[in-house]
Design an enzyme around this catalytic site. Structure first.
Site, PDB file in Angstrom:
ATOM      1  N   SER A 140      -6.066  -2.646 -10.785  1.00  0.00           N
ATOM      2  CA  SER A 140      -7.243  -3.425 -11.159  1.00  0.00           C
ATOM      3  C   SER A 140      -7.687  -2.959 -12.535  1.00  0.00           C
ATOM      4  O   SER A 140      -6.915  -3.015 -13.481  1.00  0.00           O
ATOM      5  CB  SER A 140      -8.339  -3.277 -10.100  1.00  0.00           C
ATOM      6  OG  SER A 140      -9.414  -4.146 -10.366  1.00  0.00           O
ATOM      7  N   HIS A 199      -5.492  -7.384 -10.391  1.00  0.00           N
ATOM      8  CA  HIS A 199      -6.713  -8.184 -10.364  1.00  0.00           C
ATOM      9  C   HIS A 199      -6.958  -8.791 -11.744  1.00  0.00           C
ATOM     10  O   HIS A 199      -6.946  -8.078 -12.751  1.00  0.00           O
ATOM     11  CB  HIS A 199      -7.919  -7.311 -10.001  1.00  0.00           C
ATOM     12  CG  HIS A 199      -7.916  -6.844  -8.593  1.00  0.00           C
ATOM     13  ND1 HIS A 199      -8.732  -5.832  -8.144  1.00  0.00           N
ATOM     14  CD2 HIS A 199      -7.215  -7.253  -7.505  1.00  0.00           C
ATOM     15  CE1 HIS A 199      -8.537  -5.631  -6.856  1.00  0.00           C
ATOM     16  NE2 HIS A 199      -7.608  -6.474  -6.448  1.00  0.00           N
ATOM     17  N   ASP A 241      -9.855  -2.515  -2.609  1.00  0.00           N
ATOM     18  CA  ASP A 241      -8.665  -3.301  -2.321  1.00  0.00           C
ATOM     19  C   ASP A 241      -7.442  -2.391  -2.307  1.00  0.00           C
ATOM     20  O   ASP A 241      -7.283  -1.521  -3.165  1.00  0.00           O
ATOM     21  CB  ASP A 241      -8.498  -4.398  -3.386  1.00  0.00           C
ATOM     22  CG  ASP A 241      -7.595  -5.527  -2.916  1.00  0.00           C
ATOM     23  OD1 ASP A 241      -7.325  -5.626  -1.707  1.00  0.00           O
ATOM     24  OD2 ASP A 241      -7.169  -6.325  -3.773  1.00  0.00           O
TER      25      ASP A 241
END
Length: 202
Positions: free
Chosen positions: A16, A43, A136
């Site tokens: 991310s 992401h 996540d």
């Protein structure tokens, strides 16, 4: 003799915040494992349009592709989850895409990719969690471990955003915690070990 798709190590990577910098270092170190499949969930905003060959312009040898619906997963390729879509690996080793609700506020979600890939590849899967600022990947790491795969987290101290690898480590399901510059070397060792064991059995 070509190994069956489910008898070849496959690497899934979740990243991310700060992910492209981390991925550049990791993917660049995999050049000696060019028959490997790597599937990346980074992401990113759903409106992004990315040229992966420009982003990773120093990466040679691999095919770089944004994963497509109903596409067969192939060796020697680095696939990226498309912005705005969840990426699944089906049991027959084809990709599928979904616009289902975000998971952990993310679509694509690392958990979605990791959990589906764990079911498809089981002990042949290696899951890697890199820098990121949310939770996540936690459930995905648990599922990879539960189904016999290998799990790796970037050392949070070497991460631009340490939350995601730290939360993965806190599950107790991470096999290796590795400084970012050393992740690629560990992956190469794990993939080569698997390849050599298969060659010895032929």
């Amino acid at each position: 003799m070509v190994m069956d798709g489910k008898k070849r190590k496959v690497i899934v990577v979740g990243a991310s915040t700060g992910g492209f910098e981390a991925l550049t270092l990791l993917l660049g170190g995999l050049k000696v494992a060019l028959d490997t499949t790597v599937i990346v969930c980074q992401h990113i905003d759903k409106s992004a349009r990315l040229n992966y060959h420009m982003i990773f312009r120093e990466l040679s040898g691999f095919q770089l592709q944004e994963a497509e619906d109903k596409q067969l997963v192939m060796p020697g390729t680095i696939y990226f989850a498309p912005p705005g879509y969840h990426l699944y690996v089906e049991s027959d080793l084809y990709f599928s895409l979904s616009v289902d609700a975000p998971v952990n506020w993310s679509r694509p979600s690392i958990d979605v990719l990791f959990e589906s890939a764990a079911k498809a590849y089981r002990e042949q899967l290696i899951g890697v969690i890199l820098t990121g600022a949310n939770a996540d990947g936690m459930q995905g790491i648990r599922e990879i471990k539960r189904l016999g795969g290998i799990t790796i987290a970037q050392n949070p101290e070497t991460a631009i955003a340490p939350t995601m690898p730290k939360m993965a480590i806190d599950t107790g399901c991470v096999d290796y915690v590795v400084d970012l510059p050393d992740v690629a070397g560990l992956l190469v060792k794990l993939v080569k070990r698997e390849h050599n064991s298969h060659m010895g059995a032929l």
